[in-house]
Design a protein around this motif. Structure first.
Motif, PDB file in Angstrom:
ATOM      1  N   PRO A 257      94.469  22.683  92.107  1.00 28.90           N
ATOM      2  CA  PRO A 257      94.585  23.031  93.531  1.00 28.90           C
ATOM      3  C   PRO A 257      93.913  24.349  93.885  1.00 28.90           C
ATOM      4  N   LYS A 258      93.822  25.269  92.889  1.00 31.55           N
ATOM      5  CA  LYS A 258      93.210  26.565  93.178  1.00 31.55           C
ATOM      6  C   LYS A 258      91.713  26.437  93.463  1.00 31.55           C
ATOM      7  N   THR A 259      91.089  25.378  92.940  1.00 32.16           N
ATOM      8  CA  THR A 259      89.642  25.223  93.099  1.00 32.16           C
ATOM      9  C   THR A 259      89.242  25.130  94.565  1.00 32.16           C
ATOM     10  N   THR A 260      89.982  24.339  95.332  1.00 27.24           N
ATOM     11  CA  THR A 260      89.658  24.164  96.751  1.00 27.24           C
ATOM     12  C   THR A 260      89.715  25.496  97.475  1.00 27.24           C
ATOM     13  N   ASN A 261      90.770  26.279  97.213  1.00 27.67           N
ATOM     14  CA  ASN A 261      90.890  27.590  97.856  1.00 27.67           C
ATOM     15  C   ASN A 261      89.740  28.502  97.456  1.00 27.67           C
ATOM     16  N   ALA A 262      89.406  28.490  96.151  1.00 29.91           N
ATOM     17  CA  ALA A 262      88.329  29.350  95.671  1.00 29.91           C
ATOM     18  C   ALA A 262      86.993  28.966  96.292  1.00 29.91           C
ATOM     19  N   GLN A 263      86.759  27.659  96.453  1.00 26.02           N
ATOM     20  CA  GLN A 263      85.501  27.206  97.042  1.00 26.02           C
ATOM     21  C   GLN A 263      85.370  27.614  98.503  1.00 26.02           C
ATOM     22  N   GLN A 264      86.497  27.891  99.133  1.00 28.81           N
ATOM     23  CA  GLN A 264      86.481  28.318 100.528  1.00 28.81           C
ATOM     24  C   GLN A 264      86.467  29.838 100.661  1.00 28.81           C
ATOM     25  N   GLY A 265      86.300  30.508  99.521  1.00 29.60           N
ATOM     26  CA  GLY A 265      86.150  31.960  99.547  1.00 29.60           C
ATOM     27  C   GLY A 265      87.385  32.752  99.201  1.00 29.60           C
ATOM     28  N   THR A 266      88.506  32.088  98.923  1.00 27.48           N
ATOM     29  CA  THR A 266      89.726  32.799  98.548  1.00 27.48           C
ATOM     30  C   THR A 266      89.619  33.305  97.118  1.00 27.48           C
ATOM     31  N   ILE A 267      90.032  34.550  96.891  1.00 24.28           N
ATOM     32  CA  ILE A 267      90.121  35.066  95.523  1.00 24.28           C
ATOM     33  C   ILE A 267      91.506  34.696  95.005  1.00 24.28           C
ATOM     34  N   VAL A 268      91.555  33.719  94.131  1.00 25.27           N
ATOM     35  CA  VAL A 268      92.844  33.208  93.663  1.00 25.27           C
ATOM     36  C   VAL A 268      93.388  34.106  92.558  1.00 25.27           C
ATOM     37  N   LYS A 269      94.691  34.009  92.336  1.00 24.67           N
ATOM     38  CA  LYS A 269      95.356  34.829  91.326  1.00 24.67           C
ATOM     39  C   LYS A 269      95.300  34.132  89.968  1.00 24.67           C
ATOM     40  N   ASN A 270      94.752  34.826  88.994  1.00 18.90           N
ATOM     41  CA  ASN A 270      94.704  34.295  87.635  1.00 18.90           C
ATOM     42  C   ASN A 270      95.516  35.126  86.651  1.00 18.90           C
ATOM     43  N   VAL A 271      95.899  36.343  87.038  1.00 16.15           N
ATOM     44  CA  VAL A 271      96.581  37.220  86.091  1.00 16.15           C
ATOM     45  C   VAL A 271      97.930  37.679  86.628  1.00 16.15           C
ATOM     46  N   GLU A 272      98.800  37.974  85.695  1.00 16.45           N
ATOM     47  CA  GLU A 272     100.014  38.734  85.964  1.00 16.45           C
ATOM     48  C   GLU A 272      99.914  40.009  85.123  1.00 16.45           C
TER      49      GLU A 272
END
Length: 684
Positions: A257-272
């Motif tokens: 699901p994160k891929t769609t957001n990333a493709q639209q320019g969102t910087i998704v969270k990958n780290v804690e």
């Protein structure tokens, strides 16, 4: 502002419209307020104690009727003025603790006792199960079902300055599901959600600090939402000079699901993050820290040398080419020079990755000859003037260290590093033997663990569960002592205890984990249970809690698999008079055992006047002191003596006669005084 919030709640009970108008003005003020670490120390938390017998002078709340939702009236605090029985049923006269001074008569079953964090508490422990899978003489892990603030207070009696490592995974305060403060879920739109969270954390961190040894360390997992504030808070509690590191842990990848957001320019969270603070500088000087190694796929072209036993060197790639089994694969996969004077010979460094990926023979050859494969580097200062013969390498020893030195054709002296210095088993999700690099503050690859974390321990739990490998590696890096004490007071389903048990099983260590969790229900389960007519304390309610439904079955599996000894406890709340008059010894006994190292037999009964176990002794009848002292002398493994007396003279006389190196503890003064002192912290 927190005081204003409390006053607004009281106004709402009388005039909801006026309260709404006042709240609108205070909300506007709060939005303009500068925010930093000048956070509100909110009204101390309170915890409900279902199942605790109602006594005179207790603080209580009135429970809603079964099947009904909580209302503002159920949040009011009352004091029990008297308890009486009428027609076979227990009733209580209660008086409100706000300015209204309302009085009421209520059936005791419709009340729940409340402990505020400013109140002294006198805890006990009741064992709910012991697991002995290995040598009964080995230390036991302890799992405690309790509100963690009160558990920390209790541990101040047993483990003050005695914990090596604390790892916690507190609520991230994301607002998704909320977290509980004063028995209410904090929603994402709560204007004080950050300051309430900071107050909640500060109270616990202040106690945690005193539980650590001078050489101890605390590691806290956290997300983006509170990481900046938590770091400032920990600077304040532990001192900024004691900050060790802030780790970024790769917990997911940009996929699904994160891929769609990333493709639209969102910087998704990958780290804690994991914030690491030491108790003092002793952490750097008195503790062994174990480096962690990440595997590297690519061949390091800086290792071209082959070292012969006679001191000569040649090309590693020529040796590979000359090895018959490797040469077969070089030809098979077309890894030879196509033309020129070296036509037909192995290409060398540019194709090493392909060769090692496709040739078992090449991998075996490299693995068996790591000590012969080298690279050059700057020599040690002591080696720069060594007479090194041209064209040969020599051993050079100084200050207990051994170096290999060689001289270039230009006459420059070089040190030779061999490949065996960075070829080892990696700490990756799937460990492998090969080239590695020491891990820094970026911890990659834990997204692989997250794909399996919900099933770790054989019990599903998808509520922020941390991978066992992460906790195991944090502990191993921070303090790999085989006798370390590791505490987790946000224990959840038990990942930390599971990780420590696995570490002991792997290396034969005797580390002790202390895991504190509670039997809290998630919001969905809690709402459904209320609708179903259940209340806290009902068996149907408690069966849904994280301790009963997740931690106990998961840790039973883990302790069985690792052959670990462990005991499960529930924290109770006792009357100080009953404790001080020795009428609750069975509930205090586990604390004495924990203070003595949770090893060996536990003394649960002193009706005979005294007893001595492997690690400690207890005496209540000082007329039998000679027998007690003789037993203490005959048990050299004893480290503690608990002496029950109100008289200073008798206590001092016993102390003078104890064997050397045995620590005396006075009961019940030390026990009761501990909790009177610790109660004062809640008012900060």
């Amino acid at each position: 502002m927190s005081r204003l919030s409390e006053l607004l709640r009281q106004v709402a009970l009388k005039d909801e419209r006026l309260a709404a108008d006042l709240k609108r003005e205070t909300d506007a003020h709060a939005e303009r307020r500068a925010f930093g670490l000048n956070f509100e120390r909110h009204v101390p938390e309170a915890v409900e104690l279902p199942g605790r017998r109602v006594r005179k002078n207790d603080k209580v709340r009135c429970l809603p009727a079964r099947g009904e939702a909580l209302t503002a009236e159920n949040e009011r605090l009352w004091r029990v003025d008297s308890v009486y029985t009428e027609d076979g049923q227990r009733w209580a006269n209660i008086v409100s603790m706000d300015e209204t001074a309302d009085e009421w008569s209520v059936v005791v079953d419709d009340l729940v006792v409340v402990a505020e964090f400013r109140d002294p508490i006198y805890p006990g422990l009741v064992s709910t199960g012991r697991r002995e899978h290995g040598d009964p003489a080995k230390p036991y892990h302890a799992v405690v079902n309790a509100e963690n603030y009160h558990a920390l207070q209790a541990l101040m009696f047993t483990h003050r300055a005695g914990v090596d490592v604390i790892y916690i995974d507190p609520p991230y305060n994301t607002g998704n599901n909320g977290w509980i403060y004063n028995d209410k879920y904090i929603a994402s739109d709560d204007l004080y959600k950050h300051s309430k969270w900071l107050a909640f954390m500060e109270r616990r961190l202040l106690l945690a600090k005193e539980l650590l040894k001078p050489s101890g360390v605390i590691m806290v997992s956290i997300g983006d939402e509170e990481q900046p504030r938590l770091r400032l808070l920990m600077d304040q509690v532990f001192d900024s000079q004691n900050q060790v590191a802030q780790l970024a842990v790769e917990m997911s990848t940009t996929s699904g699901p994160k891929t769609t957001n990333a493709q639209q320019g969102t910087i998704v969270k990958n780290v804690e993050y994991v914030l690491i603070y030491r108790r003092s500088a002793a952490f750097d000087t008195e503790v062994r820290h174990t480096p962690l190694y990440d595997g590297i796929d690519r061949w390091d072209a800086n290792y071209p040398l082959w070292l012969n036993d006679d001191g000569t060197t040649e090309s590693l790639y020529d040796r590979l080419d000359a090895e018959p089994s490797v040469r077969v694969d070089i030809e098979r996969f077309g890894l030879t020079v196509a033309f020129g004077t070296k036509a037909g010979r192995f290409v060398g460094a540019p194709t090493m990755d392909v060769l090692l990926a496709t040739s078992e023979a090449a991998r075996t050859f490299i693995g068996e000859n790591l000590h012969r494969i080298g690279r050059t580097d700057t020599p040690p200062v002591s080696g720069r003037s060594v007479d090194v013969p041209a064209g040969r390498w020599v051993h050079h020893q100084t200050e207990g260290r051994d170096y290999r030195l060689m001289k270039s054709s230009s006459g420059k002296v070089w040190q030779i590093y061999t490949l065996d210095r960075n070829y080892r088993l990696s700490d990756d999700y799937v460990p492998r033997f090969g080239r590695t690099v020491i891990r820094g503050d970026l911890w990659r690859g834990f997204h692989s663990d997250m794909g399996h974390v919900s099933s770790e321990g054989g019990v599903g739990f998808a509520n922020g569960k941390k991978p066992i490998r992460l906790i195991r590696q944090l502990v191993r890096w921070a303090n790999n002592s085989p006798t370390a004490v590791i505490l987790d007071f946000f224990g959840g389903s038990g990942s930390t205890a599971h990780a420590v048990a696995e570490m002991n099983a792997a290396d034969g260590g005797e580390r002790r984990s202390i895991l504190v969790t509670n039997n809290e229900l998630g919001k969905t389960d809690r709402d459904a249970a209320r609708v179903g007519g259940n209340r806290p304390g009902d068996p149907e309610w408690e069966a849904l809690g994280v301790y009963e439904a997740r931690a106990v079955p998961r840790l039973n599996n883990a302790f069985s698999e690792t052959e670990a000894n462990a005991e499960f406890f529930t924290l109770t709340y006792e009357a100080p008079l009953r404790v001080s008059t020795n009428r609750e010894f069975a509930k205090v006994a586990p604390f004495l055992w924990l203070r003595a190292g949770s090893r060996g037999r536990r003394i649960d009964d002193i009706s005979s006047g005294w007893d001595v176990a492997e690690a400690y002794g207890v005496i209540a009848d000082l007329d039998q002191s000679q027998q007690f002292l003789k037993a203490m002398e005959d048990t050299p493994s004893v480290t503690l003596a608990f002496i029950v007396t109100d008289e200073d003279r008798l206590f001092e006389a016993m102390v003078r006669q104890l064997p050397p190196l045995v620590e005396p503890v006075r009961l019940y003064e030390a026990y009761l005084r501990n909790f009177e002192i610790e109660a004062g912290r809640a008012t900060r």
